[in-house]
Design a protein around this motif. Sequence first.
Motif, PDB file in Angstrom:
ATOM      1  N   ILE A 161      86.931 -49.758  22.184  1.00  0.00           N
ATOM      2  CA  ILE A 161      86.418 -49.036  21.110  1.00  0.00           C
ATOM      3  C   ILE A 161      85.502 -48.117  21.757  1.00  0.00           C
ATOM      4  N   LEU A 162      84.230 -48.773  22.442  1.00  0.00           N
ATOM      5  CA  LEU A 162      83.281 -47.658  22.870  1.00  0.00           C
ATOM      6  C   LEU A 162      83.561 -47.162  24.193  1.00  0.00           C
ATOM      7  N   GLU A 163      84.746 -47.648  24.814  1.00  0.00           N
ATOM      8  CA  GLU A 163      85.100 -47.026  25.983  1.00  0.00           C
ATOM      9  C   GLU A 163      84.023 -47.412  27.269  1.00  0.00           C
ATOM     10  N   MET A 164      83.634 -48.474  27.449  1.00  0.00           N
ATOM     11  CA  MET A 164      82.882 -48.846  28.552  1.00  0.00           C
ATOM     12  C   MET A 164      83.318 -50.263  29.125  1.00  0.00           C
ATOM     13  N   PRO A 165      82.797 -50.436  30.098  1.00  0.00           N
ATOM     14  CA  PRO A 165      83.160 -51.574  30.817  1.00  0.00           C
ATOM     15  C   PRO A 165      82.673 -52.911  30.085  1.00  0.00           C
ATOM     16  N   LEU A 166      83.504 -53.933  30.485  1.00  0.00           N
ATOM     17  CA  LEU A 166      83.279 -55.187  29.532  1.00  0.00           C
ATOM     18  C   LEU A 166      81.898 -55.761  30.023  1.00  0.00           C
ATOM     19  N   GLY A 167      81.660 -55.572  31.098  1.00  0.00           N
ATOM     20  CA  GLY A 167      80.266 -56.081  31.681  1.00  0.00           C
ATOM     21  C   GLY A 167      79.274 -55.411  30.943  1.00  0.00           C
ATOM     22  N   THR A 168      79.266 -54.100  30.857  1.00  0.00           N
ATOM     23  CA  THR A 168      78.213 -53.248  30.208  1.00  0.00           C
ATOM     24  C   THR A 168      78.020 -53.778  28.548  1.00  0.00           C
ATOM     25  N   VAL A 169      79.434 -54.223  28.050  1.00  0.00           N
ATOM     26  CA  VAL A 169      79.296 -54.651  26.630  1.00  0.00           C
ATOM     27  C   VAL A 169      78.711 -56.051  26.539  1.00  0.00           C
ATOM     28  N   LYS A 170      78.827 -56.960  27.483  1.00  0.00           N
ATOM     29  CA  LYS A 170      78.217 -58.643  27.616  1.00  0.00           C
ATOM     30  C   LYS A 170      76.709 -58.032  27.544  1.00  0.00           C
ATOM     31  N   THR A 171      76.471 -57.262  28.615  1.00  0.00           N
ATOM     32  CA  THR A 171      75.019 -57.185  28.667  1.00  0.00           C
ATOM     33  C   THR A 171      74.244 -56.555  27.408  1.00  0.00           C
ATOM     34  N   ARG A 172      74.668 -55.478  26.893  1.00  0.00           N
ATOM     35  CA  ARG A 172      74.057 -55.006  25.513  1.00  0.00           C
ATOM     36  C   ARG A 172      74.201 -56.011  24.578  1.00  0.00           C
ATOM     37  N   VAL A 173      75.251 -57.030  24.665  1.00  0.00           N
ATOM     38  CA  VAL A 173      75.229 -57.831  23.333  1.00  0.00           C
ATOM     39  C   VAL A 173      74.154 -58.899  23.625  1.00  0.00           C
ATOM     40  N   HIS A 174      73.817 -59.240  24.938  1.00  0.00           N
ATOM     41  CA  HIS A 174      72.659 -60.236  25.208  1.00  0.00           C
ATOM     42  C   HIS A 174      71.508 -59.670  24.831  1.00  0.00           C
ATOM     43  N   ARG A 175      71.253 -58.202  25.343  1.00  0.00           N
ATOM     44  CA  ARG A 175      69.978 -57.759  25.256  1.00  0.00           C
ATOM     45  C   ARG A 175      69.735 -57.350  23.664  1.00  0.00           C
ATOM     46  N   GLY A 176      70.670 -56.834  23.142  1.00  0.00           N
ATOM     47  CA  GLY A 176      70.607 -56.683  21.690  1.00  0.00           C
ATOM     48  C   GLY A 176      70.295 -57.943  20.842  1.00  0.00           C
ATOM     49  N   ARG A 177      70.856 -59.132  21.240  1.00  0.00           N
ATOM     50  CA  ARG A 177      70.344 -60.341  20.588  1.00  0.00           C
ATOM     51  C   ARG A 177      69.180 -60.660  20.790  1.00  0.00           C
ATOM     52  N   GLU A 178      68.598 -60.268  22.225  1.00  0.00           N
ATOM     53  CA  GLU A 178      67.025 -60.737  22.563  1.00  0.00           C
ATOM     54  C   GLU A 178      66.187 -59.799  21.726  1.00  0.00           C
ATOM     55  N   ALA A 179      66.537 -58.517  21.826  1.00  0.00           N
ATOM     56  CA  ALA A 179      65.647 -57.355  20.891  1.00  0.00           C
ATOM     57  C   ALA A 179      65.527 -57.860  19.442  1.00  0.00           C
ATOM     58  N   LEU A 180      66.849 -58.405  18.802  1.00  0.00           N
ATOM     59  CA  LEU A 180      66.895 -58.491  17.404  1.00  0.00           C
ATOM     60  C   LEU A 180      65.978 -60.031  17.195  1.00  0.00           C
ATOM     61  N   ARG A 181      66.053 -60.658  18.182  1.00  0.00           N
ATOM     62  CA  ARG A 181      65.192 -62.184  18.001  1.00  0.00           C
ATOM     63  C   ARG A 181      63.717 -61.827  18.093  1.00  0.00           C
TER      64      ARG A 181
END
Length: 187
Positions: A161-181
């Motif tokens: 959907i976002l047209e980005m590499p899977l690794g980038t998505v995984k990293t942003r999910v992790h960092r987004g979760r940490e920022a939210l936490r």
Amino acid sequence: MDELITKRVKEVLNGNQEAFEEIVIHFQHRLYQVCYRMLNNTAEAEDIAQEAFVRAYVNLETYDQKRKFSTWLYRIATNLCIDRIRKKKPDYYLDATVPGTDGLNMYSQLSTDQQLPEEEVEKMEMKDRVQYEVNRLPDKYRTIIILRYMEDLQLQEIADILEMPLGTVKTRVHRGREALRQQMGSM
């Protein structure tokens, strides 16, 4: 279900405009939910969802039928939401203090038809707080957190959907979760 959608897309491309109605009916609720969670505004979410369907219909010949239609449609809607967020002026928040009052916030101005049990209120407040905190995340994390946890999409589909590499998505999910936490750490 994907086979039915693929069949309807082919029918539309062959001139059967009514076949697109079935596509809209199938995706309208979920697409609206994605838009609402990103924009946090009912009217804007309806407008963007409708615009996404219009753009999908107009540009249907550019759709690559080897890929999932939902991914293509969500990408259109997500991009429209991101554009709207970037153009949007800051909103007033319900927890903002009302000028000229003794510490009252906008919540005190809301009316209600019925009393809710305490647990229901706490649940709603928590949900609102989570949505508020998600909305405070930077765009690159907010979009991915919404698609992953609120829409329950797979990482590969988010990458498509976002047209980005899977690794980038995984990293942003992790960092987004940490920022939210970290943002919610004071709860």
